[in-house]
Design an enzyme around this catalytic site. Structure first.
Site: not given
Lengths: 591, 591
Positions: B434-436, B441
Site C-alpha cells: 500500500y501507499e504505492g 516506488q
C-alpha cells in the site's frame, strides 16, 4: 478465484528432451516413452485442475477441525482422495509386488508437482503415506511389508512421521518418548509428539504412525533412537482391523497456512509399537528416506511458485493500468495491460526463470535417485546426497520469495484473501521450515556433505561442470550461457576453497558462510540446468522443430537467468569470505 | 505470547548522539533536550508495551466485524484508543493552534515507531487521521481548519484517504467517482472506493473521509482529479454533528493480516463533499502529504522487523538445541541455547543490522522533513523527496524479509499462530503493497526523482557521501567503514551513470533496472547511516563513555553490515547493467 494448469509442455521438455528419459539406460525408463509420459501428465493435470485445485480454497478457509477426538477434513477432501486412489495415483512409483505401478520415481515426481501446485495441503496426506511406505519397504520384515505395504500403496491407510517433541526438534537426541519392550516382542510407546502432519483425519480406515522413541537402557543421544510402527488400529493376523491402539490426538495446531492438512499433537500412552529395522538404528532408517522427503519439500517450494506465477501472469495480462512508456499497446482500451511495464516483467521473469530452472533441477535429482536405486550407481547417489540440501533449502527459500513476488503483481488485491495469492504465500512458507529448517540444510551441506567420502562428491560435481563447459567451449552459440556458468562455478569453488583453508583452524569460518554457500550452489545448479535447457532448445531449433516460439522462449528465459539471477553468486562469495568474525564477535548478551 | 519493549536507548542514540537533535538549529528542536526525549520515549514505550502490544493478538484473531452497517473493532481497542487520546499522543507533532503539542515531526516519528511495533493495525487509526490532519492543515480554508482540525488532532474524529477504485489503483487517472457541483457550493460525491483503511469503525464519533473524485467537464486523466472532505456526519455550524451523510461501508475485506484495522469498500451515493484545495488539483494536494505517508509506511517495515527481532532473540537465547561446535556453552543444561550456532547468529545479525540502520535512516529523513518545513530548507526538501521512495520500498521489502527471518529462528513454532511470529509476517506484508506498491516506488525514484530539478538532488546526495568520505579519509579507525561506503556509492553512481547514458535512447534501459536501483540506493543509505553511527560510537568510547558494551555493539553491528549486507550493491549493479534486453525481449504472449 485462482486457476492451475499443469505445465505439460515444460514438464515433457525436461523429461524427454533435457533428460532423454525414454532412451535412458535406467531399468524401467523404457516405460517412459514420450507418448506415455504425455498421457500420464495429461491425466494428472486434469485431476489437478479439475478436482484438487478447486478444493484448495476450502482447505484454507475451513481447514481441519477437531471435535471429540475426531478430525474432519474439509468438505470434498474425502471424495477427491477416493478419486486419487481409484486412479492408481497413490502407488504410481511403488513396488508392483505390493500393488504399485512400478513407474520410475522421476515420473512420480512430475505427477507430484502437478498435485502439489494444485493443492499442497491435500497432497500431503498421500505424500506422508509414501514416506511411510518407503521406510517399511526398505526396513520392514517380510511380515511387516505384507501387512502394511498394500494398504499404504492404495492409501486405504495413510502414514505419518513422528519425530519432533516440544523440547526436541533439530536436536532429536533430546527426545523423551520411550519404548518399553513387552514380553510378546512388541513395545509400549509413551510420550508426546508435535507437528505431526496428517496425524489424525477422516480420509482413511487406519493410520500407520512411524514413531521415533528410545528403548530404556540404550545409548545416549541420537544413537539410542529406534523407529516403531504404531498403527491407530492394531491389525489382526487376517489383515482386519482390531483394537484401537493407545494413541490419540491432543489438539490440532492453528497454523499460518496448509490448513487443509491436520497438524496434530499426538499422545502415545503405552501404545503398541513394532520395531522397524534394528534397535537403536532409528536415525539411520530415517536417513534412507530423507533424500526423497527433502526433494519432495523442495518441490513444494517451486510448485507453489509455479501456480502463483500462472495466476500473476494472468493478472498482468488482464489488468489495465498505465501506458507503455515506449508507445501505447492497447489503444482501444483505457490503459495497457501491466505486463507492458518493465518492472512487472522483471518480476515475472524472476519467477519464471526460477520455477523452470528448479523444475529441471528437481527432475534431474529425481533421475539421479532412480539411477542410484535402479542401477546402484554410486556416483549418482553421491551427487544427489550433495544436492538434496541445496534443492530443499534453495528451492523453498526462492520459491517463497517467488510466491511473494507473484502476490506483489496483484497490488492491493494480492493482500485480499479471496484472490488466493495470500494462501499461496502462507502455504509456501512452511516448506522453508519443515523437514529440517533451511539453516539445518545449510549445516548438512557444509558441515557434512562437502567433506563426505573425502570430498569426493563435491569434486565430482565441479568436474561435471568443468566437463560441460569444456564440451561446449567451441560452440560459439553456447558462449553466452557457458561463460556465466563457468564464472559462477568459479565463485562456488572459491567458496569451497575458503572453507577448506579456514575451516580447519576454526569451523565457524565455514559454518558462518553455510547459508550463503547453499544459495550460491543453488544458483550454480540452476545455471547448469539453464545451460542444458538452452542447448536443448538450440538443437531443437537447428533441427527444424516446428514450435519455434517455445524454444526461443526457453533461450530468452535462460538469458534472463544468466543476466539477472546469477550475479548473486559474487555477493554470496563476498559474504562467505568475510569469515566467522562478523558473525561470532558479538557476545550473546549484547545482541 | 510475544512481547515488545521500546528500544529506548537505541532511539535516544539516534536522536541525541547521531542527529544531535537538542543542539540543532531547527526551530522547536530546543524542546528536544535529552531528558525530554527520554521521558517521552519512556512513556510512549510504556503505553506500547502495556496497552497496545497486549491487544495485538486479539486484533489478529478476532479482527473487525461488520454487522448491519456497523463495524466493530476488537474488544479493548476502544479503551486503548481513549488512553492514546488522553495522553495527548495523537496530537504530539500537531499545530498548537488546533490543540496539538507542536513537537517536531522527528519526535512523532520515534514515538510512532514504538506504537507501530506494538500494534501496527491499531496504530493505523491514528496514522490515517494524522494524514487527513496534514492535508486539511495545508490545503484547507480557515473555516475547514477550524471545523475539522481540533477534532482530528484529538482523534475525537478520525480520518481516511480514499484513492483506489476497483479498476483504478496505480493509474488514478482512470477513476470514475464523480463530484457534481451543487448550488450551495458543495459537491455530490458518487462512486465506489476500495481498500479504505479505517473506513468505518466504532472508535470515533465522526469519520472525515478525504476523497479523490472528478468534477464533470474537467480535464482528462489525473489532471481532472479533485480532493474532497466527506464527513460521515455533516458538521453543523456550531460544531455539533448533524445529518448522516450519503456514505456507507459496502463490506470489509478479509485480508492476509492487519485484521485489527477495518479495510472497507466505501460507497458514496450523492454524499455531500467539500472541495479541499483547488479544483482539479487534487493530486497535487495528495502529493504534499505523500512524503510523510510513505515515511510512515517505511517505518512500519522496520518496526515490524524490530518487534519480530526482539522475540526471535528471546527465543534464540532460551531455546536449547544442539551444542556449540567450538565448545559447550551451557554445560549444566541438556543443550546450548541456539544463539551459539553461527547460522542463527547470521540470521539475527541480518535482522539487527537492518532494523538499526533503518531506524537511523528513517529518523534522518524525518529530521530532513522538519528542516524543510521549519527552516524552509530547500536542499533538505530535495534530498528527502529523493529518499522517500527508497525508504518506503527498501525498508518494507527488507523489513518483511527480516520478519520472515525472525519467524525462521523459531523453527516449526514460527508457523504456529499462537507464537505470534506469523502475525508479524502477515502484518508486515502489506507495507510492501500500500501507499504505492514498491514497484511504483522504484518507478518514482528512477523515472521521476533522479532527474527532478535537473538531477540536482541526486547530485547533492552523491556530494554528501563524497564529503563524508573525504572528511574521514585521514581517520584510520574509520577506514573499515568509509571504504565500503565509498565502494558501494561508486556502484550507485555507476548505476545512475548507466541510466543517463542508456535511458535517453531507450527509457526501458533505466526502468528495467529501477527496482535494483532502489535496493542499491537503500544499501548505500544504510551504509552511510552505519558509518555515522560507528563514528558516533568511536567518539563516545574515546571520550570515556561508561557504557562501553553499548558502543562496542554498535561498532560490531556496523562491521557486520559492511561485511555481510553491502556486497549486495555489486549484484544490483550487474543486474542494472544488463539493461532492457533480458526484460523486454519476450513477447507478452510467450511468458
Amino acid at each position: 478465484m485462482p486457476r492451475y494448469t499443469a505445465p505439460a509442455k515444460d514438464m515433457q521438455f525436461i523429461l524427454q528432451e533435457v533428460l532423454s528419459a525414454s532412451t535412458s539406460d535406467v531399468p524401467g525408463y523404457d516405460e517412459m516413452d514420450a507418448d506415455t509420459t504425455a498421457a500420464i501428465i495429461e491425466e494428472a493435470g486434469k485431476l489437478a485442475s479439475e478436482v484438487l485445485q478447486p478444493l484448495n480454497e476450502i482447505g484454507d478457509t475451513v481447514g481441519c477441525t477437531l471435535e471429540n477426538g475426531v478430525v474432519r477434513t474439509p468438505e470434498g477432501f474425502k471424495d477427491a482422495f477416493e478419486q486419487l486412489k481409484e486412479g492408481g495415483w497413490t502407488g504410481l512409483d511403488c513396488d508392483p509386488e505390493y500393488g504399485g505401478q512400478g513407474m520410475p520415481y522421476l515420473m512420480g515426481t512430475a505427477v507430484g508437482e502437478a498435485f502439489v501446485s494444485a493443492n499442497m495441503a491435500f497432497n500431503m496426506y498421500q505424500g506422508l503415506t509414501h514416506g511411510a511406505y518407503s521406510a517399511i519397504h526398505v526396513h520392514g520384515t517380510e511380515q511387516q511389508k505384507q501387512t502394511y505395504l498394500p494398504k499404504l500403496v492404495s492409501c486405504d491407510w495413510t502414514g505419518t512421521m513422528n519425530l519432533t517433541e516440544p523440547h526436541a526438534g533439530t536436536d532429536l537426541g533430546m527426545m523423551r518418548t520411550k519404548a518399553e519392550p513387552q514380553e510378546d516382542g512388541t513395545y509400549a510407546i509413551t510420550g508426546q509428539k508435535i507437528f505431526i502432519s496428517a496425524g489424525e483425519h477422516d480420509l482413511a480406515d487406519n493410520i500407520i504412525h512411524l514413531v521415533l522413541a528410545k528403548i530404556p537402557g540404550g545409548p545416549e543421544g541420537v544413537k539410542g533412537i529406534s523407529l516403531f510402527i504404531v498403527p491407530k488400529f492394531i491389525v489382526n493376523e487376517d489383515g482386519s482391523l482390531g483394537a484401537r491402539n493407545g494413541v490419540s490426538v491432543g489438539k490440532i495446531e492453528e497454523k499460518m497456512g496448509i490448513h487443509g492438512n491436520s497438524t496434530c499433537v499426538m499422545n502415545y500412552d503405552g501404545a503398541t509399537g513394532y520395531l522397524l529395522g534394528d534397535a537403536n538404528k532409528g536415525m539411520r532408517a530415517m536417513f534412507t528416506m530423507m533424500n526423497e522427503a527433502r526433494l519432495g519439500v523442495g518441490l513444494q517450494g517451486y510448485a507453489q511458485a509455479e501456480v502463483a506465477y500462472q495466476n500473476a501472469l494472468d493478472y498482468a495480462q488482464d489488468r489495465l493500468q498505465g501506458r507503455d512508456i515506449t508507445g501505447v499497446k492497447n489503444p482501444d482500451g483505457p490503459a495497457d495491460p501491466i505486463i507492458v511495464h518493465p518492472d512487472v516483467r522483471r518480476n515475472l521473469l524472476d519467477q519464471k526463470s526460477f520455477t523452470e530452472g528448479s523444475r529441471a533441477f528437481t527432475y534431474w535429482c529425481a533421475h539421479l535417485i532412480d539411477r542410484s536405486h535402479r542401477l546402484d550407481d554410486a556416483e549418482a547417489e553421491g551427487i544427489v546426497s550433495l544436492m538434496i540440501p541445496v534443492l530443499k533449502g534453495f528451492c523453498t527459500d526462492k520459491g517463497f520469495e517467488s510466491t511473494i513476488n507473484a502476490q506483489q503483481v496483484y497490488g492491493g488485491h494480492g493482500y485480499i484473501e479471496e484472490w488466493g495469492m495470500s494462501q499461496f504465500a502462507r502455504d509456501a512458507r512452511i516448506a522453508m521450515i519443515y523437514e529440517g529448517a533451511n539453516g539445518v540444510q545449510a549445516l548438512d551441506l557444509v558441515g557434512r556433505k562437502l567433506s563426505q567420502d573425502g570430498g569426493k562428491h563435491v569434486m565430482a560435481f565441479f568436474e561435471m561442470i568443468k566437463t560441460y563447459c569444456k564440451e561446449h567451449s567451441e560452440d560459439s552459440a553456447m558462449a553466452e550461457f557457458v561463460e556465466p556458468l563457468k564464472s559462477a562455478s568459479k565463485d562456488l569453488q572459491a567458496a569451497a576453497q575458503y572453507f577448506m583453508m579456514n575451516g580447519m583452524k576454526n569451523p565457524n569460518n565455514a559454518l558462518a558462510g553455510s547459508y550463503d554457500f547453499m544459495h550460491l550452489m543453488g544458483h550454480v545448479c540452476l545455471a547448469l540446468m539453464w545451460a542444458r535447457m538452452a542447448k536443448t532448445a538450440q538443437d531443437a531449433l537447428a533441427s527444424g522443430a516446428s514450435d519455434t516460439s517455445f524454444y526461443e522462449t526457453k533461450l530468452a528465459t535462460a538469458r534472463y537467468y544468466m543476466a539477472r539471477q546469477l550475479p548473486a553468486t559474487k555477493m554470496h562469495l563476498a559474504r562467505i569470505e568475510s569469515g566467522a568474525d562478523p558473525v561470532m564477535t558479538l557476545e550473546a548478551a549484547n545482541f
